[in-house]
Design a protein around this motif. Structure first.
Motif, PDB file in Angstrom:
ATOM      1  N   ASP A  22       0.807  -1.221   0.000  1.00 31.83           N
ATOM      2  CA  ASP A  22       0.000   0.000   0.000  1.00 31.83           C
ATOM      3  C   ASP A  22       0.843   1.277   0.000  1.00 31.83           C
ATOM      4  O   ASP A  22       0.280   2.364  -0.149  1.00 31.83           O
ATOM      5  N   SER A  23       2.127   1.159   0.166  1.00 29.72           N
ATOM      6  CA  SER A  23       2.982   2.344   0.201  1.00 29.72           C
ATOM      7  C   SER A  23       3.131   2.936  -1.199  1.00 29.72           C
ATOM      8  O   SER A  23       3.018   2.235  -2.216  1.00 29.72           O
ATOM      9  N   GLY A  24       3.407   4.229  -1.244  1.00 27.28           N
ATOM     10  CA  GLY A  24       3.547   4.899  -2.529  1.00 27.28           C
ATOM     11  C   GLY A  24       4.785   4.487  -3.295  1.00 27.28           C
ATOM     12  O   GLY A  24       4.752   4.349  -4.523  1.00 27.28           O
ATOM     13  N   TRP A  25       5.891   4.266  -2.586  1.00 31.10           N
ATOM     14  CA  TRP A  25       7.130   3.936  -3.275  1.00 31.10           C
ATOM     15  C   TRP A  25       7.063   2.574  -3.957  1.00 31.10           C
ATOM     16  O   TRP A  25       7.725   2.349  -4.988  1.00 31.10           O
ATOM     17  N   PHE A  26       6.254   1.656  -3.427  1.00 37.15           N
ATOM     18  CA  PHE A  26       6.136   0.334  -4.041  1.00 37.15           C
ATOM     19  C   PHE A  26       5.518   0.450  -5.436  1.00 37.15           C
ATOM     20  O   PHE A  26       6.005  -0.161  -6.396  1.00 37.15           O
ATOM     21  N   GLY A  27       4.456   1.228  -5.559  1.00 35.16           N
ATOM     22  CA  GLY A  27       3.849   1.420  -6.866  1.00 35.16           C
ATOM     23  C   GLY A  27       4.786   2.109  -7.842  1.00 35.16           C
ATOM     24  O   GLY A  27       4.823   1.764  -9.028  1.00 35.16           O
ATOM     25  N   VAL A  28       5.559   3.084  -7.351  1.00 33.73           N
ATOM     26  CA  VAL A  28       6.505   3.780  -8.227  1.00 33.73           C
ATOM     27  C   VAL A  28       7.578   2.825  -8.731  1.00 33.73           C
ATOM     28  O   VAL A  28       7.950   2.840  -9.919  1.00 33.73           O
ATOM     29  N   VAL A  29       8.077   1.957  -7.849  1.00 31.39           N
ATOM     30  CA  VAL A  29       9.124   1.009  -8.244  1.00 31.39           C
ATOM     31  C   VAL A  29       8.601   0.029  -9.287  1.00 31.39           C
ATOM     32  O   VAL A  29       9.242  -0.219 -10.320  1.00 31.39           O
TER      33      VAL A  29
END
Length: 307
Positions: A22-29
């Protein structure tokens, strides 16, 4: 005692995976990896680059596959307390299919199928772009209405093509010499491409052809096309409503693990109160008689005969 079992550790693993997903950085990666995979696919279209960097490109492909596999597994672990929710999402099913098929021996031996699967990974970028996800969902929901539109459009084309073949086949065989030529001509007229030339050619045959072309353009270009637009817009609104509902925070599952301290303290206090009450009742002499008020005693004697 909950301590010593695997339940708290499993719950911690699920919660940790959920925080990561659910973190934002995971989706960006993940989105960046998908775009890098698309760039590598484009680079592989140049034969010279493939010959010079074959080993490096192959290593990149294995790296992308490993990252996508780890992402899918992490999403599955994040749904460990409710696995049915994971497979209920069509995007998750699509992701699992795209990644899992790459491990099949038949797929890996077929270069064309493998390239198509790698290309399908690019479509996964829609997961991280809400607007594209809404549009794709709207297209899927508009398919039933679109099929109805196609049936009505096919019927309209067939009827007008037959009428055109009957009246124009002898004078304009290039466009109306057969049912196939007539359908192709009218299909292009729906887009209003070459409408002026068609009308001028029809007027050379008969002035009544203006009625034929005007009615067809009115029904085909305006009524049918606007009907299709209405179906798509309605599906788009439904898809946007579904997206907003999915983004709403669902109620969290019941906590797994030891009982919170305040609740444990309340339970202990209630138990202590019950123990004290039982102790007080136990110390009361069994033979004692409760004192009855005098007026109640007199009333009881009055009701008893001979009292």
């Amino acid at each position: 005692m909950v301590d010593g079992t695997g339940a708290p550790k499993a719950h911690a693993l699920v919660e940790g995976s959920r925080r990561v997903v659910d973190s934002g950085w995971f989706g960006v990666v993940v989105f960046s990896v998908i775009m890098a995979n698309a760039a590598v696919l484009g680079v592989e279209t140049y034969s010279g680059v493939v010959e010079d960097w074959h080993t490096e490109l192959k290593a990149l492909e294995h790296g992308f596959l490993a990252i996508f596999t780890a992402e899918i597994l992490l999403r599955m672990v994040a749904h460990g307390d409710r696995p049915w929710d994971f497979f209920r999402d069509p995007w998750n099913l699509f992701d699992v299919a795209v990644v899992a098929l790459a491990f099949l021996p038949v797929t890996r031996e077929n270069a064309t199928v493998l390239r198509l699967l790698r290309l399908a990974r690019v479509l996964r970028a829609a997961r991280f772009l809400p607007q594209i996800r809404v549009v794709i969902t709207a297209i899927g929901k508009s398919l039933p209405g679109t099929l109805s539109f196609l049936l009505v459009g096919t019927l309209l084309l067939y009827v007008y093509a037959m009428v055109g073949w009957v009246f124009f086949a002898d004078d304009d065989p290039e466009h109306y010499g057969s049912i196939g030529r007539a359908v192709l001509t009218l299909f292009l007229l729906i887009t209003l491409d070459g409408l002026g030339d068609a009308v001028r050619a029809g007027l050379e045959i008969s002035r009544w052809t203006i009625v034929y072309f005007a009615s067809f353009v009115l029904l085909g270009s305006f009524v049918l096309v606007n009907l299709l637009i209405g179906v798509v817009i309605n599906s788009l609104e439904e898809a946007r409503a579904m997206e907003e509902a999915d983004q709403a925070e669902p109620p969290g599952p019941a906590p797994i693990g030891p009982t919170p301290e305040p609740l444990r303290e309340r339970i202990a206090a209630a138990r202590q109160a019950l123990d004290d009450l039982e102790a007080d009742l136990g110390t009361t002499p069994s033979g004692c008689r409760c004192q009855v008020p005098a007026d109640e005693e007199e009333g009881r004697r009055a009701r008893v005969p001979g009292g």
